[in-house]
Motif scaffolding. Sequence first.
Motif, PDB file in Angstrom:
ATOM      1  N   ASN A  38       0.853  -1.185   0.000  1.00 31.41           N
ATOM      2  CA  ASN A  38       0.000   0.000   0.000  1.00 31.41           C
ATOM      3  C   ASN A  38       0.894   1.241   0.000  1.00 31.41           C
ATOM      4  O   ASN A  38       1.572   1.509   1.002  1.00 31.41           O
ATOM      5  CB  ASN A  38      -0.901  -0.007   1.239  1.00 31.41           C
ATOM      6  CG  ASN A  38      -1.862   1.171   1.277  1.00 31.41           C
ATOM      7  OD1 ASN A  38      -1.705   2.150   0.554  1.00 31.41           O
ATOM      8  ND2 ASN A  38      -2.864   1.079   2.131  1.00 31.41           N
ATOM      9  N   GLY A 224      -1.729  -1.874   4.927  1.00 27.45           N
ATOM     10  CA  GLY A 224      -0.396  -1.282   4.958  1.00 27.45           C
ATOM     11  C   GLY A 224       0.487  -1.756   6.100  1.00 27.45           C
ATOM     12  O   GLY A 224       1.384  -1.029   6.534  1.00 27.45           O
ATOM     13  N   CYS A 273      -7.699   4.457   0.656  1.00 28.31           N
ATOM     14  CA  CYS A 273      -6.705   3.623  -0.031  1.00 28.31           C
ATOM     15  C   CYS A 273      -7.329   2.894  -1.217  1.00 28.31           C
ATOM     16  O   CYS A 273      -6.720   2.769  -2.277  1.00 28.31           O
ATOM     17  CB  CYS A 273      -6.095   2.621   0.943  1.00 28.31           C
ATOM     18  SG  CYS A 273      -5.116   3.375   2.268  1.00 28.31           S
TER      19      CYS A 273
END
Length: 366
Positions: A38, A224, A273
């Motif tokens: 990410n 992430g 995201c």
Amino acid sequence: MTEAPTAKPWISAIEAYVPGRAKAAPGVTLVKLSSNENPRGASPKAIEAMRAVVGKANRYPDASSHDLREAIAALHGLEADRIVCGTGSDEILQCIALAYAGPGDEVLYVRHGFMVYPIAAERAGATPVAAPDTDYTADVDALLAAVTERTKIVYLANPNNPTGTLIAQSEVERLHAGLPPHVLLVIDSAYAEYVEEPGYDDGTALARVHPNVVMARTFSKIYGLAAERIGWAYGAPGVIDMVNRIRGPFNVTSAGQAGAVAALADQDWVAKCRADNARNRAALVEAIEALGNKGLRAVPSAANFVLVTFPETGAHTAEAANVYLTERGFLTRWLPNQGLGHALRISIGTDEETQAVIGALRAFLS
């Protein structure tokens, strides 16, 4: 000469997993698009939660990941006692093979699938069997045709890695319906949070009601937290019990557990995201399609990467592109050992990174 210890022959035969490269040449700015990470990073709330427990590093973590399992269960509407956490989903995938397969058994997976699957099979002493796919997508008929009386496990990544392709829930159900009851279907949903297609199910629907289905997820992708190595699985109590028996003790760190709990609570971050990924994935695919007259193709992806195929001969092969991009600091994934020597898997980066790699590809082809 003293005779040296000899490893088990099936262990000696394993080709070790090769991760995506992480370093550019000296003096070259790194743009790392090789490991499906990410680019936005973890939620600030997750980072703060991890910092808060650093002072307790002398204490062992909660061996059962109780709070994390409860948080996962609450978010996804699951039963916490049917969840197991691991050192990344990799540990769980490996434990499943160790628990359910061995010498003389077969473990089935898709030809262009995650390379941990054959490694997990070989580690258990079983034989990995790759079923052919169709246009880089899992082929249910081919998988079912490859099932024998020796088959013990079928691994299915959906979306698939490294191709990014997705099969419909009806096809996953058809695959399960065609398997003998003693064959365990492992649905690897590492990229589930990126999927936007309607009707998608990560595998929990089947795992909730069938004793021979287990679904695995990870915090390494959209959350992430790749460096913290946190994964989890949901399935029938019997399967979860077997994984708990052989997983590592204290396998998820205290920082990892705290960070994952906080990450689950910050779904606004996840949504941002996901939106970033969708936007930049579309931009990369559009750019690749515009280069179709140069022989490039973007394989349809539901994940946070795109598999790009190149001409197999001439000056603009995937190997040549890999060299060109690497020299300029762009690290992508070239996978000739998976029969994908004609392709590069390009992770979705930031807005700037995506535009930069598009520019580099255009320059390579000019």
